[in-house]
Design a protein around this motif. Structure first.
Motif, PDB file in Angstrom:
ATOM      1  N   ARG A  83       2.530  -0.822  -7.720  1.00 30.55           N
ATOM      2  CA  ARG A  83       2.330   0.079  -8.878  1.00 30.55           C
ATOM      3  C   ARG A  83       3.473  -0.118  -9.872  1.00 30.55           C
ATOM      4  N   ARG A 101       4.888  16.900  -9.813  1.00 35.95           N
ATOM      5  CA  ARG A 101       3.489  16.801  -9.342  1.00 35.95           C
ATOM      6  C   ARG A 101       2.553  16.453 -10.489  1.00 35.95           C
ATOM      7  N   VAL A 139       2.914  14.565 -12.980  1.00 32.71           N
ATOM      8  CA  VAL A 139       2.874  13.153 -13.434  1.00 32.71           C
ATOM      9  C   VAL A 139       2.787  12.157 -12.268  1.00 32.71           C
ATOM     10  N   ASP A 159       0.873  10.532 -10.261  1.00 26.76           N
ATOM     11  CA  ASP A 159      -0.464  10.070  -9.884  1.00 26.76           C
ATOM     12  C   ASP A 159      -0.377   8.706  -9.179  1.00 26.76           C
ATOM     13  N   ASP A 160      -1.519   8.056  -8.978  1.00 27.24           N
ATOM     14  CA  ASP A 160      -1.467   6.819  -8.176  1.00 27.24           C
ATOM     15  C   ASP A 160      -1.011   5.587  -8.970  1.00 27.24           C
ATOM     16  N   SER A 161      -0.455   5.834 -10.175  1.00 21.29           N
ATOM     17  CA  SER A 161       0.197   4.725 -10.899  1.00 21.29           C
ATOM     18  C   SER A 161       1.695   4.689 -10.586  1.00 21.29           C
ATOM     19  N   ARG A 177       1.891  10.773  -1.371  1.00 24.77           N
ATOM     20  CA  ARG A 177       1.260   9.938  -2.404  1.00 24.77           C
ATOM     21  C   ARG A 177       1.712   8.474  -2.360  1.00 24.77           C
TER      22      ARG A 177
END
Ligand SMILES: Cc1ncc(COP(=O)(O)O)c(C=O)c1O
Length: 396
Positions: A128, A177, A179, A181-183, A216
């Motif tokens: 990522r 939380r 920001v 995300d899965d990036s 995550r």
């Protein structure tokens, strides 16, 4: 007309030939010993700024100086293309004082380089791109590190910024939380924000970050360029009670690690190191013999002189004595990374202390004076400082 001193000559030469990028104190450093800095004109300063948080073992600790001299006689440098006893010993020693999960070291030359490599490793390990850092954090001045620095003018100086950086608020897990995300490859933070004015979060914040990263698949990076190597009275903030025992996936180090010989390092877990392949990272000078000799000797000197215990004991004495100074409204931080908060501006206090031959630091919070002294500071030297502070505050 007064005669030009040796210091005057040095000042004018440096101003003539060095790029004027630093706001300097009117001090010409010639020699150092422990917490004391001596000028070319024979004056003596109590150094509570530790040469920018670098002189952890104090100026010119004899064990470190001897190790450097001995190494210089044998071999100044060879790169990582060969094995070396100095490098093997430094890596072993550094890993031995780190939290157990941080089992491998990568050596480089500075704090910013350590952070660049930490972010690169996180991106490689996760596939990522984005890195979350925090308002008020400082991570260095090279392109990726300055783009991760949401403090004052730094991102502006570093334009065009490198993409892949997201901002959250220090101490506020909901802002992370929002920001994360899965990036997101990594969350990187100064566990105690130094330049911002010595800001610490609640222990639960560090635990919540660890849990979020685990949930995550995000790499947690502690930038311990300032907090590492004993400054907080522990070897590292990582694993300490102040951070609820949390161990990150990567710790970055520099500053006090080599007692003044330039050196940086990333300490990483087995999980991260297993993802890094030959030629993924590199640097010519990283792991050079002089730096490695300095690292081993620095850590040994700290053990031999029981400096961690000294930091804790002398911090307690300083906090007690500071209660006598009514102008100090709060004391932030831990160990020898302390921020003295004043009701009014701290800069005049810094300048008046300098007139009293005591070096302290300012911060980007105008009301906070920073203390980053060598770990060998003693109680009687603290008394000297507090007496001078009382005098200075009474006069202002
Ligand atoms: C927390 C932190 N990270 C990174 C850096 C950058 O380190 P260097 O100046 O060695 O590149 C600094 C320097 O002040 C720092 O305080």
């Amino acid at each position: 007309m007064t005669a030009e001193t040796k210091s005057d000559k040095i000042v004018s030469l440096e101003e003539q030939y060095q790029l004027a990028t630093y706001k300097k104190m009117p001090v010409v450093a010639e020699r150092g010993e422990g917490v004391w800095l001596f000028t070319s004109d024979g004056e003596r300063y109590l150094d509570l700024y530790g040469g920018h948080a670098v002189a952890g073992t104090g100026h010119c600790h004899p064990h470190v100086v001897n190790a450097i001299k001995n190494q210089a006689d044998r071999l100044l440098f060879y790169s990582n293309l060969v094995y070396s006893e100095a490098r093997a010993r430094a890596a072993e020693k550094l890993v031995s004082v780190a939290p157990e999960s941080l089992s491998k070291a990568f050596f480089c030359n500075s704090g910013t380089e350590a952070n660049e490599n930490a972010m690169r490793m996180a991106r490689m390990a996760t596939g990522r791109e984005n890195v979350i850092t925090f308002g008020g954090g400082f991570h260095g001045r090279t392109a990726d590190a300055i783009s991760a620095t949401f403090l004052g003018k730094y991102r502006e100086i570093g334009k065009p910024n490198v993409p892949g950086h997201l901002k959250a608020e220090f101490g506020d897990i909901e802002s992370v939380r929002a920001v994360a995300d899965d990036s997101v490859a990594a969350i990187m933070l100064e566990p105690i924000q130094s330049m911002a004015g010595i800001k610490m979060a609640e222990p639960s914040f560090y635990r919540a970050l660890r849990q979020l990263c685990d949930a995550r698949g995000i790499v947690l990076i502690y930038d311990e360029v300032q907090t590492g190597v004993g400054r907080t009275g522990e070897w590292f903030f990582a694993g300490s009670d102040a951070g609820d025992g949390v161990a990150p996936d990567i710790v970055t180090l520099a500053k006090a690690l080599g007692s003044g010989i330039p050196v940086g390092a990333c300490l990483v877990t087995e999980k991260i190191s297993s993802q890094i392949k030959e030629n993924d990272l590199g640097t010519t000078f990283g792991g050079g013999m002089m730096a490695m000799a300095a690292v081993t000797a620095t850590l040994e000197a700290m053990e031999n002189d029981e400096m961690l215990a000294n930091v804790r004991a002398v911090e307690a004495h300083l906090r007690e004595r500071l209660k006598e100074v009514e102008q100090v409204v709060a004391v932030h931080g831990k160990g020898f990374l302390l921020g003295l908060e004043f009701a009014d501006k701290a800069k005049p206090v810094h300048e008046a202390l300098l007139d009293q031959k005591i070096i302290t630091g300012t911060s980007s919070d105008p009301r906070v004076l920073r203390l980053l002294p060598p770990f060998c500071l003693q109680k009687d030297e603290v008394d000297l400082f507090v007496d001078a502070l009382q005098k200075v505050c009474a006069q202002s």
